[in-house]
Design an enzyme around this catalytic site. Structure first.
Site, mmCIF file in Angstrom:
data_model
loop_
_atom_site.group_PDB
_atom_site.id
_atom_site.type_symbol
_atom_site.label_atom_id
_atom_site.label_comp_id
_atom_site.label_asym_id
_atom_site.label_seq_id
_atom_site.Cartn_x
_atom_site.Cartn_y
_atom_site.Cartn_z
ATOM 1 N N TRP A 161 10.512 6.998 21.871
ATOM 2 C CA TRP A 161 9.404 7.356 20.964
ATOM 3 C C TRP A 161 9.283 8.874 21.001
ATOM 4 C CZ3 TRP A 161 3.793 7.843 22.764
ATOM 5 C CH2 TRP A 161 2.921 7.993 21.684
ATOM 6 N N ASP A 242 5.753 2.384 30.074
ATOM 7 C CA ASP A 242 4.939 2.507 28.875
ATOM 8 C C ASP A 242 4.961 1.133 28.206
ATOM 9 O OD1 ASP A 242 3.620 3.079 26.569
ATOM 10 O OD2 ASP A 242 4.983 4.665 25.885
ATOM 11 N N LYS A 278 -1.487 -2.066 19.098
ATOM 12 C CA LYS A 278 -0.673 -3.019 18.349
ATOM 13 C C LYS A 278 -1.071 -4.467 18.639
ATOM 14 C CE LYS A 278 1.628 0.175 19.367
ATOM 15 N NZ LYS A 278 1.360 1.624 19.517
HETATM 16 N N1 PLA Z 1 4.200 4.344 23.409
HETATM 17 C C1 PLA Z 1 5.074 3.916 22.507
HETATM 18 C C2 PLA Z 1 6.437 3.529 22.950
HETATM 19 C C3 PLA Z 1 4.711 3.840 21.142
HETATM 20 O O1 PLA Z 1 5.598 3.422 20.259
HETATM 21 C C4 PLA Z 1 3.420 4.218 20.747
HETATM 22 C C5 PLA Z 1 2.992 4.184 19.302
HETATM 23 C C6 PLA Z 1 2.536 4.635 21.757
HETATM 24 C C7 PLA Z 1 2.957 4.686 23.077
HETATM 25 C C8 PLA Z 1 1.130 5.081 21.498
HETATM 26 O O2 PLA Z 1 0.320 4.264 20.818
HETATM 27 P P1 PLA Z 1 -1.243 4.412 20.884
HETATM 28 O O3 PLA Z 1 -1.584 5.739 21.447
HETATM 29 O O4 PLA Z 1 -1.705 4.265 19.489
HETATM 30 O O5 PLA Z 1 -1.687 3.301 21.769
HETATM 31 N N2 PLA Z 1 3.995 4.385 18.339
HETATM 32 C C9 PLA Z 1 3.730 4.240 16.901
HETATM 33 C C10 PLA Z 1 2.655 5.190 16.407
HETATM 34 C C11 PLA Z 1 3.286 2.834 16.574
HETATM 35 C C12 PLA Z 1 2.790 6.634 16.784
HETATM 36 O O6 PLA Z 1 3.864 7.224 16.669
HETATM 37 O O7 PLA Z 1 1.763 7.163 17.211
HETATM 38 C C13 PLA Z 1 5.059 4.509 16.177
HETATM 39 O O8 PLA Z 1 5.101 4.364 14.960
HETATM 40 O O9 PLA Z 1 6.060 4.799 16.874
#
Ligand code: PLA
Length: 431
Positions: A161, A242, A278
């Protein structure tokens, strides 16, 4: 190992933000106090939503951010959440929570991650605080790591991510990467992963995705997790999980905690970031939990007090509404079973859309293999499309997704899957 993968760096590289000329003129006239401030590059994920919103086309499709949609493409508020909100409205007050957040919400979160009857919970060995969703939990941990182990580094999988890199960068923890994905097989590079674990200095910090790896949708098998855990033990590494998608991999939050449970069985101390964005659809409520399993209760008390001290000057205490929703749902057996049903429903709809996307591509006569669409799990399909192919999808078809080729399957519906397949076929077919 030190370099970012091509996919990861291309996801981060975006065209510079263009300011409207009106703003540019105002900028040059402004006093010079902030004259050196350049516009920040767009975020590789949330910037996609901005571009999507600005597109007037009626055909546009957003499969960028991982936000669940129903089959009509609409955001979903779970029935269990609506019921919890009914119980809150007009009843509960909105006082400040303690610095570490809601005790009830933390207790329920720990049971979800560590197990209903976890001995670690009973022995009070876990330092835990409510966090600003998964992002806030990761950041709090990164700040804690920097403060108390200032010489440590963090090993981050390639790819990951994109925000993981920002989080540990801003906390000023040096980053290393470790092998994770094998582009040719579109699966796990298990040998490379094990090698990097073995070659890291003893006692290194590793960031692991507990389930539904983002962006690849590729998780180790149970057997592979056991081998990883064993090697961590040999090397005395610290695993930080995570867990942003508990329930979204298999449809069952208990099964999705398997990797963590394996590490616990093996006697590791672990860290864990949990998010209800989510799996409870609480995206904007910023409800999450950071936990660190300590050696004993005294250590846990000390660690928790330090986490609170990091939180206090940043945001003082976390938001109350999402914490109430989470604790009401997880505390009430009926609401909890409704939640479990609804999580499974979301996971199943995504699995159905994986099949539909693959079938549509095959029907169109695509000569490429699309097996990985249904082999991968969780919210995302790591399609293998290049940044240039993604640009064509956006420019010619108004389909918005991250340039690393990640498709958020949560945004695919019965109504748009054929359109999406047709566009993907067009930009990927060999000439
Ligand atoms: N960790 C991972 C691996 C994630 O994919 C995301 C969210 C988070 C943490 C953090 O989410 P939160 O802070 O909202 O609880 N990833 C998303 C959104 C869904 C983003 O980038 O913020 C994504 O589209 O990858």
């Amino acid at each position: 190992m030190a370099a970012l993968s091509r996919a990861a760096s291309s996801a981060i590289r975006r065209p510079p933000l263009l300011l409207p000329s009106r703003l540019q003129a105002a900028r040059s006239m402004a006093s010079s106090l902030f004259g050196h401030v350049e516009p920040a590059p767009k975020d590789p994920i949330l910037g996609v939503t901005e571009a999507f919103l600005a597109d007037p086309s009626p055909d546009k499709v957003n499969v960028g951010v991982g936000a669940y949609r129903d089959d009509n493409g609409q955001p979903v508020v779970l029935d269990c959440v609506r019921e919890a909100e009914r119980r809150i409205a007009g009843n509960l007050n909105m006082e400040y929570l303690p610095m570490g957040g809601s005790i009830k919400m933390i207790e329920e979160s720990l049971k979800l991650a560590y197990g209903e009857d976890s001995e670690f919970v009973k022995d009070k060995r876990i330092a835990a605080v409510q966090a600003l969703s998964g992002t806030g939990a990761c950041r709090l941990f990164a700040d804690f790591q920097k403060r108390f182990l200032p010489d440590s580094q963090i090993y981050i999988p390639t790819p990951t991510w994109s925000n993981h890199h920002n989080i540990w960068r801003d906390a000023q923890v040096p980053q290393k990467t470790f092998t994770y994905y094998h582009p040719e097989s579109r699966g796990l590079d298990f040998a490379g992963l094990m090698n990097d674990i073995k070659n890291a200095p003893d006692g290194s910090f590793f960031l692991l995705h507990a389930c539904a790896h983002n962006p690849t949708g590729v998780d180790p098998t149970e057997e592979q997790w056991r081998e990883i855990s064993h090697q961590f033990k040999v090397k005395k590494h610290f695993p930080f999980f995570d867990m942003a998608y508990q329930g979204f991999a298999s449809g069952d939050p208990e099964r999705d905690a398997k990797a963590i449970r394996i590490f616990l069985e093996d006697g590791h101390q672990i860290g864990c970031a949990q998010s209800y964005a989510k799996n409870m659809g609480l995206y904007g409520q910023r409800a999450g939990c950071l936990s660190i399993l300590c050696e004993d209760e005294m250590q846990a008390v000390a660690v928790k007090s330090q986490l609170q001290q990091i939180a206090r000057p940043m945001y003082s205490n976390p938001p109350v509404h999402g914490a109430l929703v989470v604790s009401i749902i997880l505390n009430d057996p009926e609401l909890k079973s409704l939640w479990l049903k609804e999580v499974k429903g979301m996971a199943d709809r995504i699995i159905g859309m994986r099949k539909a996307l693959k079938e549509n591509l095959e029907k169109l006569g695509s000569p490429l293999s699309w097996e990985h669409i249904t082999n991968q799990i969780g919210m995302f399909c790591y399609s293998g499309m290049t940044p240039e192919q993604v640009d064509r999808l956006t420019n010619e078809y108004h389909i918005y997704m991250t340039r690393n080729g990640r498709i958020s399957m949560a945004g695919v519906t019965t109504g748009n899957v054929a359109y999406l397949a047709n566009a993907i076929h067009d930009v990927t077919k060999p000439n």
